[in-house]
Design a protein around this motif. Sequence first.
Motif, short mmCIF file in Angstrom:
data_model
loop_
_atom_site.label_atom_id
_atom_site.label_comp_id
_atom_site.label_asym_id
_atom_site.label_seq_id
_atom_site.Cartn_x
_atom_site.Cartn_y
_atom_site.Cartn_z
N SER A 1 -7.58 1.58 -17.95
CA SER A 1 -6.30 2.13 -17.31
C SER A 1 -6.22 2.29 -16.01
O SER A 1 -5.20 2.27 -15.41
CB SER A 1 -6.03 3.90 -18.08
N ALA A 2 -7.43 2.80 -15.25
CA ALA A 2 -7.49 3.06 -13.82
C ALA A 2 -7.28 1.69 -13.11
O ALA A 2 -6.32 1.70 -12.22
CB ALA A 2 -8.67 3.51 -13.39
N VAL A 3 -7.75 0.73 -13.66
CA VAL A 3 -7.37 -0.61 -12.95
C VAL A 3 -6.03 -1.07 -13.22
O VAL A 3 -5.32 -1.38 -12.31
CB VAL A 3 -8.55 -1.77 -13.49
N THR A 4 -5.56 -0.84 -14.28
CA THR A 4 -3.90 -0.94 -14.60
C THR A 4 -3.03 -0.36 -13.67
O THR A 4 -2.10 -0.95 -13.19
CB THR A 4 -3.62 -0.88 -16.23
N VAL A 5 -3.23 0.83 -13.64
CA VAL A 5 -2.26 1.72 -12.77
C VAL A 5 -2.44 1.27 -11.39
O VAL A 5 -1.47 1.30 -10.88
CB VAL A 5 -2.86 3.09 -13.17
N ALA A 6 -3.85 1.14 -10.84
CA ALA A 6 -4.03 0.86 -9.56
C ALA A 6 -3.43 -0.42 -9.17
O ALA A 6 -2.52 -0.85 -8.19
CB ALA A 6 -5.51 0.66 -9.19
N THR A 7 -3.53 -1.35 -10.20
CA THR A 7 -2.85 -2.76 -9.81
C THR A 7 -1.26 -2.61 -9.63
O THR A 7 -0.78 -3.20 -8.98
CB THR A 7 -3.23 -3.79 -11.06
N ILE A 8 -0.84 -1.95 -10.85
CA ILE A 8 0.58 -1.90 -10.67
C ILE A 8 1.23 -1.29 -9.56
O ILE A 8 2.30 -1.62 -8.74
CB ILE A 8 1.08 -1.11 -11.86
N PHE A 9 0.51 -0.15 -9.02
CA PHE A 9 0.99 0.75 -7.83
C PHE A 9 0.73 -0.15 -6.52
O PHE A 9 1.68 0.06 -5.67
CB PHE A 9 0.22 1.89 -7.67
N ALA A 10 -0.50 -1.05 -6.65
CA ALA A 10 -0.72 -1.69 -5.41
C ALA A 10 0.64 -2.82 -5.19
O ALA A 10 1.19 -3.17 -4.30
CB ALA A 10 -1.82 -2.29 -5.44
N LEU A 11 1.13 -3.39 -6.35
CA LEU A 11 1.94 -4.55 -6.57
C LEU A 11 3.38 -4.08 -6.27
O LEU A 11 4.06 -4.59 -5.39
CB LEU A 11 2.07 -5.28 -7.97
N ILE A 12 3.74 -2.81 -6.76
CA ILE A 12 5.05 -2.35 -6.55
C ILE A 12 5.17 -2.13 -4.99
O ILE A 12 6.44 -2.10 -4.27
CB ILE A 12 5.70 -1.41 -7.39
N THR A 13 4.12 -1.74 -4.30
CA THR A 13 4.09 -1.39 -2.87
C THR A 13 4.36 -2.59 -1.97
O THR A 13 4.98 -2.70 -1.30
CB THR A 13 2.73 -0.58 -2.35
N LEU A 14 3.34 -3.58 -2.42
CA LEU A 14 3.55 -4.97 -2.02
C LEU A 14 4.79 -5.36 -1.90
O LEU A 14 5.37 -6.01 -0.80
CB LEU A 14 2.53 -6.10 -2.59
N PHE A 15 5.49 -5.34 -2.97
CA PHE A 15 6.90 -5.90 -3.10
C PHE A 15 8.03 -4.96 -2.77
O PHE A 15 8.98 -5.03 -3.16
CB PHE A 15 7.14 -6.47 -4.39
N ASP A 16 7.59 -3.69 -2.27
CA ASP A 16 8.56 -2.66 -1.36
C ASP A 16 9.57 -2.20 -2.65
O ASP A 16 10.53 -1.91 -2.32
CB ASP A 16 9.35 -3.40 -0.36
N ILE A 17 9.16 -1.92 -3.85
CA ILE A 17 9.84 -1.32 -4.85
C ILE A 17 9.43 0.06 -4.91
O ILE A 17 8.47 0.57 -4.65
CB ILE A 17 9.54 -1.93 -6.11
N ALA A 18 10.40 0.93 -4.77
CA ALA A 18 10.33 2.29 -4.89
C ALA A 18 10.63 2.83 -6.16
O ALA A 18 11.87 2.94 -6.74
CB ALA A 18 11.27 3.01 -3.84
#
Lengths: 326, 326
Positions: free
Chosen positions: A114-131
């Motif tokens: 879960s930790a890797v999943t959550v971190a991946t998703i948060f990194a990606l939405i930040t990378l794509f500038d999604i709030a």
Amino acid sequence: MKITASAPGKLMLFGEHAVVHQHPCLVTAVDLRIQVTVEKIDAPMIFIETPLLSPKEQSFSLPLNELFNDKLLHPHTKFIVASIRKVFSRYNIHQGLKIQSSGPINSFGLGSSSAVTVATIFALITLFDIAIKKQQIFDLAYSAVMEVQTVGSGFDVASSTFGGTLFYLPTQKIETLNVDHLPLVIAYSGEKVSTTNLVQEVEQLRSQFPEILDLVFKAIGKITSSARIAMLQNNWKTAGNLANINQGLLESLGVSTPTLNKPITAARLSGSFGAKLSGAGGGDCMFAIVDEQTRSRVEAAIESSGAQVLHLKTNTEGVRLEPELA
Amino acid sequence: MKITASAPGKLMLFGEHAVVHQHPCLVTAVDLRIQVTVEKIDAPMIFIETPLLSPKEQSFSLPLNELFNDKLLHPHTKFIVASIRKVFSRYNIHQGLKIQSSGPINSFGLGSSSAVTVATIFALITLFDIAIKKQQIFDLAYSAVMEVQTVGSGFDVASSTFGGTLFYLPTQKIETLNVDHLPLVIAYSGEKVSTTNLVQEVEQLRSQFPEILDLVFKAIGKITSSARIAMLQNNWKTAGNLANINQGLLESLGVSTPTLNKPITAARLSGSFGAKLSGAGGGDCMFAIVDEQTRSRVEAAIESSGAQVLHLKTNTEGVRLEPELA
């Protein structure tokens, strides 16, 4: 541009196994954090590097147009691939990526997919500038985890997302407990386990004795609700009593082991308020609830019993961005 | 004329503690018998001799007209005095008596005050030529026991009276199970306990966590009902699984101990179908359910763990007259 996010590991406090059957659990985030760094690349490829891939395997790569065809079978990358899919399909993204994950070599069963999943998703939405809000990160991460493993109550996804100490009632409620400090001694039994197998063994027992196990799950649910109140009142003696009762019920489910029982018994005999295993059982970790006067005595007793005391911070922050280190 | 009656000891199989709260239990009679010999004497006195009275105390005596004033405080005679009172008041008897009781020196917590009570009552009604059914012996003996100790579910009185293996539902049902042979290994942990204290400790826990403990008792009740069916079908594997679940619930009540857990764990690891403590807990006995192929291995493992295997006959006869030995 590289974006790095990190998410904490989790320690189950009360309610394991019962949470699979819609009863609440209490879980706290621990500072065994997984970092995930993402960056856009020009090639239409997904490259993944994790310290868990052996040198022989080098890195895992996948053509971008094969992203949704991956069978999600590779143990060290499947949660990352599932996370990318969820973000890409939800936000209509089509972009080559390089992803690196890192984290503690030994997570004692407390780190989690879960930790890797959550971190991946948060990194990606930040990378794509999604709030988006944390609840939406949780929803995306939970759906990614469910795509990989098909079962799961989501408490670990919630812990990695929100951090702190949570009262988690599946599909109904995620409450952050207003507690400062958890007076715990955490120890690793030395036995490694497969959570999935243990959940299946309990399911098998339940199919044999459904009425009995449903009463046991219900009792565990009540213990968890009572422990929530005790913890909010800083009543650690009562929380300790509840830990002992909960441990007995886990014994009745057949998920404790002699290797776990040794430090649990040692903790009780050395003056802790109570002790139980943490997680699916079969091995991994246990914890004792102590006051500061008994802490060193309980730690010594647990070490003497053969388990390894882990000095971990609990009640820690959920998913967050990390400053670029490179 | 001397009349001697004997009554068996008892081994609790399933349902201890829950039976205090109107859930069923399963209990089997064991051949640790208490003998009680009664005879009429001319003097208006009650003389009692038991091997439990120390040489200093000689014998216990009571003027007949003080019989109903005795405070029932003497640990080794109070159940006999209470039994005489019940028979004398029920049948309007006024008669000097000499009573001798004897039995095993160490009963491992399996002998019981119920056995001496039941044997005394059966000897007395025979002495006075009263013909009553076993159910009436049970009723008289249970009321005598309750006069002494004020609490008690009566399962031990039923076992001493009816013998065999009973499914006992307080105040509602006493069913003799049609089973030939119980494939058990019984062992003594070496720890002596006070049943009364343990029942009080569980009551205290229940007053703190009533909802949780009531669910645990209810689950134990379901286990007992399921074990009844398994035993009637000679399905000892299922009975063993149920013993393991029951043991976990007893752990949750806080009545198991490291000294009991050692032979229980040893029995499980050496191939028994399951194992649990027997009785109030805190010490005394445990048993394992085995098949004849694993019996010697399980016995050896239990002995190695530090407990003493007891070679006792179970499912034995209830109260009966004995031929005059002297």
